[in-house]
Design a protein around this motif. Sequence first.
Motif, PDB file in Angstrom:
ATOM      1  N   GLY A  31      -6.447  -1.409   2.807  1.00  0.00           N
ATOM      2  CA  GLY A  31      -6.479  -2.817   3.134  1.00  0.00           C
ATOM      3  C   GLY A  31      -6.299  -3.741   1.947  1.00  0.00           C
ATOM      4  O   GLY A  31      -6.070  -4.945   2.120  1.00  0.00           O
ATOM      5  N   ALA A  32      -6.374  -3.208   0.765  1.00  0.00           N
ATOM      6  CA  ALA A  32      -6.227  -4.030  -0.438  1.00  0.00           C
ATOM      7  C   ALA A  32      -4.766  -4.182  -0.822  1.00  0.00           C
ATOM      8  O   ALA A  32      -3.897  -3.447  -0.352  1.00  0.00           O
ATOM      9  N   LEU A  33      -4.523  -5.141  -1.703  1.00  0.00           N
ATOM     10  CA  LEU A  33      -3.175  -5.392  -2.200  1.00  0.00           C
ATOM     11  C   LEU A  33      -2.704  -4.230  -3.074  1.00  0.00           C
ATOM     12  O   LEU A  33      -3.454  -3.713  -3.904  1.00  0.00           O
ATOM     13  N   VAL A  34      -1.444  -3.859  -2.873  1.00  0.00           N
ATOM     14  CA  VAL A  34      -0.813  -2.860  -3.731  1.00  0.00           C
ATOM     15  C   VAL A  34       0.138  -3.571  -4.685  1.00  0.00           C
ATOM     16  O   VAL A  34       0.965  -4.389  -4.257  1.00  0.00           O
ATOM     17  N   LEU A  35       0.020  -3.284  -5.974  1.00  0.00           N
ATOM     18  CA  LEU A  35       0.934  -3.832  -6.974  1.00  0.00           C
ATOM     19  C   LEU A  35       1.332  -2.710  -7.925  1.00  0.00           C
ATOM     20  O   LEU A  35       0.495  -2.174  -8.649  1.00  0.00           O
ATOM     21  N   LEU A  36       2.595  -2.357  -7.893  1.00  0.00           N
ATOM     22  CA  LEU A  36       3.123  -1.338  -8.794  1.00  0.00           C
ATOM     23  C   LEU A  36       4.143  -2.030  -9.699  1.00  0.00           C
ATOM     24  O   LEU A  36       5.074  -2.662  -9.215  1.00  0.00           O
ATOM     25  N   ARG A  37       3.972  -1.853 -10.997  1.00  0.00           N
ATOM     26  CA  ARG A  37       4.758  -2.611 -11.958  1.00  0.00           C
ATOM     27  C   ARG A  37       5.968  -1.843 -12.475  1.00  0.00           C
ATOM     28  O   ARG A  37       5.893  -0.641 -12.730  1.00  0.00           O
ATOM     29  N   CYS A  38       7.050  -2.582 -12.638  1.00  0.00           N
ATOM     30  CA  CYS A  38       8.285  -1.998 -13.145  1.00  0.00           C
ATOM     31  C   CYS A  38       8.984  -3.022 -14.021  1.00  0.00           C
ATOM     32  O   CYS A  38       9.235  -4.149 -13.594  1.00  0.00           O
ATOM     33  N   ASP A  41       0.248   5.298   2.618  1.00  0.00           N
ATOM     34  CA  ASP A  41       1.028   4.836   1.461  1.00  0.00           C
ATOM     35  C   ASP A  41       0.781   5.691   0.222  1.00  0.00           C
ATOM     36  O   ASP A  41       1.505   5.552  -0.781  1.00  0.00           O
ATOM     37  N   ALA A  42      -0.216   6.549   0.278  1.00  0.00           N
ATOM     38  CA  ALA A  42      -0.505   7.402  -0.872  1.00  0.00           C
ATOM     39  C   ALA A  42       0.685   8.320  -1.135  1.00  0.00           C
ATOM     40  O   ALA A  42       1.070   9.111  -0.273  1.00  0.00           O
ATOM     41  N   ALA A  43       1.262   8.192  -2.324  1.00  0.00           N
ATOM     42  CA  ALA A  43       2.482   8.939  -2.662  1.00  0.00           C
ATOM     43  C   ALA A  43       2.847   8.636  -4.103  1.00  0.00           C
ATOM     44  O   ALA A  43       2.143   7.913  -4.802  1.00  0.00           O
ATOM     45  N   GLU A  44       3.986   9.159  -4.522  1.00  0.00           N
ATOM     46  CA  GLU A  44       4.548   8.869  -5.837  1.00  0.00           C
ATOM     47  C   GLU A  44       5.641   7.838  -5.652  1.00  0.00           C
ATOM     48  O   GLU A  44       6.466   7.950  -4.747  1.00  0.00           O
ATOM     49  N   TYR A  45       5.654   6.838  -6.516  1.00  0.00           N
ATOM     50  CA  TYR A  45       6.638   5.761  -6.409  1.00  0.00           C
ATOM     51  C   TYR A  45       7.457   5.695  -7.688  1.00  0.00           C
ATOM     52  O   TYR A  45       6.917   5.731  -8.801  1.00  0.00           O
ATOM     53  N   PHE A  46       8.764   5.599  -7.511  1.00  0.00           N
ATOM     54  CA  PHE A  46       9.674   5.532  -8.644  1.00  0.00           C
ATOM     55  C   PHE A  46      10.498   4.255  -8.587  1.00  0.00           C
ATOM     56  O   PHE A  46      11.056   3.906  -7.556  1.00  0.00           O
ATOM     57  N   GLY A  68       7.389   7.160 -12.867  1.00  0.00           N
ATOM     58  CA  GLY A  68       6.675   7.267 -11.610  1.00  0.00           C
ATOM     59  C   GLY A  68       5.242   6.758 -11.694  1.00  0.00           C
ATOM     60  O   GLY A  68       4.613   6.780 -12.748  1.00  0.00           O
ATOM     61  N   THR A  69       4.744   6.293 -10.552  1.00  0.00           N
ATOM     62  CA  THR A  69       3.359   5.857 -10.420  1.00  0.00           C
ATOM     63  C   THR A  69       2.765   6.530  -9.198  1.00  0.00           C
ATOM     64  O   THR A  69       3.336   6.441  -8.107  1.00  0.00           O
ATOM     65  N   THR A  70       1.658   7.200  -9.404  1.00  0.00           N
ATOM     66  CA  THR A  70       0.964   7.831  -8.286  1.00  0.00           C
ATOM     67  C   THR A  70       0.010   6.824  -7.671  1.00  0.00           C
ATOM     68  O   THR A  70      -0.890   6.307  -8.354  1.00  0.00           O
ATOM     69  N   LEU A  71       0.216   6.541  -6.411  1.00  0.00           N
ATOM     70  CA  LEU A  71      -0.650   5.604  -5.692  1.00  0.00           C
ATOM     71  C   LEU A  71      -1.664   6.390  -4.869  1.00  0.00           C
ATOM     72  O   LEU A  71      -1.292   7.233  -4.047  1.00  0.00           O
ATOM     73  N   GLY A  88       1.441   1.988 -15.801  1.00  0.00           N
ATOM     74  CA  GLY A  88       0.395   2.605 -15.001  1.00  0.00           C
ATOM     75  C   GLY A  88       0.915   3.833 -14.292  1.00  0.00           C
ATOM     76  O   GLY A  88       1.638   3.734 -13.316  1.00  0.00           O
ATOM     77  N   SER A  89       0.532   4.998 -14.782  1.00  0.00           N
ATOM     78  CA  SER A  89       0.983   6.225 -14.125  1.00  0.00           C
ATOM     79  C   SER A  89       0.166   6.502 -12.864  1.00  0.00           C
ATOM     80  O   SER A  89       0.632   7.238 -11.986  1.00  0.00           O
ATOM     81  N   HIS A  90      -1.022   5.923 -12.800  1.00  0.00           N
ATOM     82  CA  HIS A  90      -1.868   6.085 -11.626  1.00  0.00           C
ATOM     83  C   HIS A  90      -2.446   4.731 -11.226  1.00  0.00           C
ATOM     84  O   HIS A  90      -2.965   3.998 -12.069  1.00  0.00           O
ATOM     85  N   VAL A  91      -2.336   4.432  -9.947  1.00  0.00           N
ATOM     86  CA  VAL A  91      -2.931   3.227  -9.394  1.00  0.00           C
ATOM     87  C   VAL A  91      -3.763   3.628  -8.180  1.00  0.00           C
ATOM     88  O   VAL A  91      -3.289   4.385  -7.329  1.00  0.00           O
ATOM     89  N   SER A  92      -4.988   3.124  -8.133  1.00  0.00           N
ATOM     90  CA  SER A  92      -5.870   3.430  -7.017  1.00  0.00           C
ATOM     91  C   SER A  92      -6.319   2.130  -6.363  1.00  0.00           C
ATOM     92  O   SER A  92      -6.767   1.210  -7.054  1.00  0.00           O
ATOM     93  N   VAL A  93      -6.180   2.054  -5.061  1.00  0.00           N
ATOM     94  CA  VAL A  93      -6.601   0.867  -4.316  1.00  0.00           C
ATOM     95  C   VAL A  93      -7.388   1.306  -3.097  1.00  0.00           C
ATOM     96  O   VAL A  93      -7.282   2.450  -2.644  1.00  0.00           O
TER      97      VAL A  93
END
Lengths: 114, 113
Positions: B16-23, B85-90, B106-109, B8-13
């Motif tokens: 208040g919702a759960l954030v899940l970024l996969r690696c 929390d909106a940012a790029e995550y590596f 990277g994943t853009t949140l 997932g290169s982009h995740v939108s939440v």
Amino acid sequence: GAVVSQHPSRVICKSGTSVKIECRSLDFQATTMFWYRQFPKQSLMLMATSNEGSKATYEQGVEKDKFLINHASLTLSTLTVTSAHPEDSSFYICSASRSVGEQFFGPGTRLTVL
Amino acid sequence: AQSVTQLGSHVSVSEGALVLLRCNYSSSVPPYLFWYVQYPNQGLQLLLKYTSAATLVKGINGFEAEFKKSETSFHLTKPSAHMSDAAEYFCAVSGTNAGKSTFGDGTTLTVKP
């Protein structure tokens, strides 16, 4: 603690000129420093690893004569982009590590070659 | 050899919702695993790291990640997303704690109000 600085933060230069970027560990001695390049919307690509007092180890495909790295002291590493061209425009990020511990990243340098 | 795949290169939440970024990772040696956050035109900030101690790692800003060897995964979670929390995550993997790391793409949140 564990602060890494880079200078300059932004630089614009003409094609054919050389640009030097400094990376400093401000409050610790860094046995190893890394130089990364990041294109817009992309990940970090490791360019080279430098250890104080020895030659840098370059990743495959990175021209060592174009990207000169000097790690003169335990707190300073420099990256010189020689004869810069527009395709060298990028975001350059350094990181520093101690003998034990994670890498600490600098804030990055935005290079634009006209 | 090491590699990292961020699904997932982009995740939108919503806020208040759960954030899940996969690696997911691959490594020929016991890995050290890291999650970093990057804000625009800035360097990387370490969120958390796994160094073969506890498999559930807690980091800064309410983030945590769980190392699952059987799944070769190191997913990043946060129970409640903030706008900040909106940012790029590596995600990154290293063979040593201070050695060179291999980064994921990277994943853009994005966090919606």
